[in-house]
Write a protein that holds these residues in place. Structure first.
Motif, PDB file in Angstrom:
ATOM      1  N   UNK A 189       0.848  -1.192   0.000  1.00  0.00           N
ATOM      2  CA  UNK A 189       0.000   0.000   0.000  1.00  0.00           C
ATOM      3  C   UNK A 189       0.880   1.237   0.000  1.00  0.00           C
ATOM      4  N   UNK A 221      -2.620   5.281  -0.425  1.00  0.00           N
ATOM      5  CA  UNK A 221      -3.520   4.222   0.030  1.00  0.00           C
ATOM      6  C   UNK A 221      -3.877   3.216  -1.057  1.00  0.00           C
ATOM      7  N   UNK A 222      -3.239   3.307  -2.227  1.00  0.00           N
ATOM      8  CA  UNK A 222      -3.533   2.347  -3.282  1.00  0.00           C
ATOM      9  C   UNK A 222      -2.945   0.990  -2.924  1.00  0.00           C
ATOM     10  N   UNK A 223      -3.783  -0.065  -3.043  1.00  0.00           N
ATOM     11  CA  UNK A 223      -3.370  -1.425  -2.701  1.00  0.00           C
ATOM     12  C   UNK A 223      -2.990  -2.190  -3.952  1.00  0.00           C
TER      13      UNK A 223
END
Lengths: 114, 114
Positions: free
Chosen positions: A37, A41-43
């Motif tokens: 992450x 906050x991109x997974x």
């Protein structure tokens, strides 16, 4: 009881070092994952293992090497750490074959490379 | 390929306001749909899920209905609280095999003002 646990929770290290993160689940699940992450906050999925067998290997530098000694454990070893490796790494697990099931996530390991 | 698109944040609301976070998906099969929540400094937790068309998932006052005709799974809550401040992820799982993976949206940060 903690369902999915990770160690360490925080890891600060210098560029060029080698480090490992460990993950354990006590849910009896057969598949485990590593996600990265970023600061926005991109997974991003990195790897998945099913019963110790590598299933998913997304486009990840080969400095990252997962290892699964048994289906309850999935570790992540990172060689020659770079600044861009700084992120939060999450482990997750799921029981496949049943459909509609959600993944259970660990608390995350915040890796800071200086 | 399969994908999830959710509304960009951050979303800032006053306490007791009505919340909607939009989520649409693209999938070739019949996916299960999820909303996960990530509180500050923690891992992702499942908030609610729906496994087939017209199912409504609900938890902690949040609801989402699986709409196949509009390929949507919007998250709603009638009266938000400060404690709802978190990042919310819409996700789908199309698979039943060990090669399946959960595909996450980019996350929506929600901040609630007292």
């Amino acid at each position: 009881d903690t369902a999915v646990s990770q160690t360490p929770k925080y890891l600060v290290t210098q560029m060029g070092n080698d480090k490992s993160i460990k993950c354990e689940q006590n849910l009896g699940h057969d598949t485990m994952y590593w996600y990265k992450q970023d600061s926005k906050k991109f997974l991003k999925i990195m790897f998945s293992y099913n019963n110790k067998e590598l299933i998913i290997n997304e486009t990840v530098p080969n400095r990252f090497s997962p290892k699964s000694p048994d289906k309850a454990h999935l570790n992540l070893h990172i060689n020659s750490l770079e600044l861009g490796d700084s992120a939060v790494y999450f482990c997750a697990s799921i029981s496949t074959g049943t459909g509609g099931q959600e993944q259970y996530f660990g608390p995350g390991t915040r890796l800071t490379v200086t | 390929g399969d994908s999830v698109t959710q509304m960009e944040g951050p979303v800032t609301l006053s306490e007791e306001a009505f919340l909607t976070i939009n989520c649409t998906y693209t999938a070739t099969g019949y996916p299960s749909l999820f909303w996960y929540v990530q509180y500050p400094g923690e891992g992702l937790q499942l908030l609610l899920k729906a496994t087939k068309a017209d199912d409504k998932g609900s938890n902690k006052g949040f609801e989402a209905t699986y709409r196949k005709e509009t390929t949507s799974f919007h998250l709603e809550k009638g009266s938000v609280q400060v404690s709802d401040s978190a990042v919310y992820f819409c996700a789908l799982n199309t698979g039943y095999s060990s090669a399946s993976k959960i595909i996450f949206g980019s996350g929506t940060r929600l901040s609630i003002r007292p």
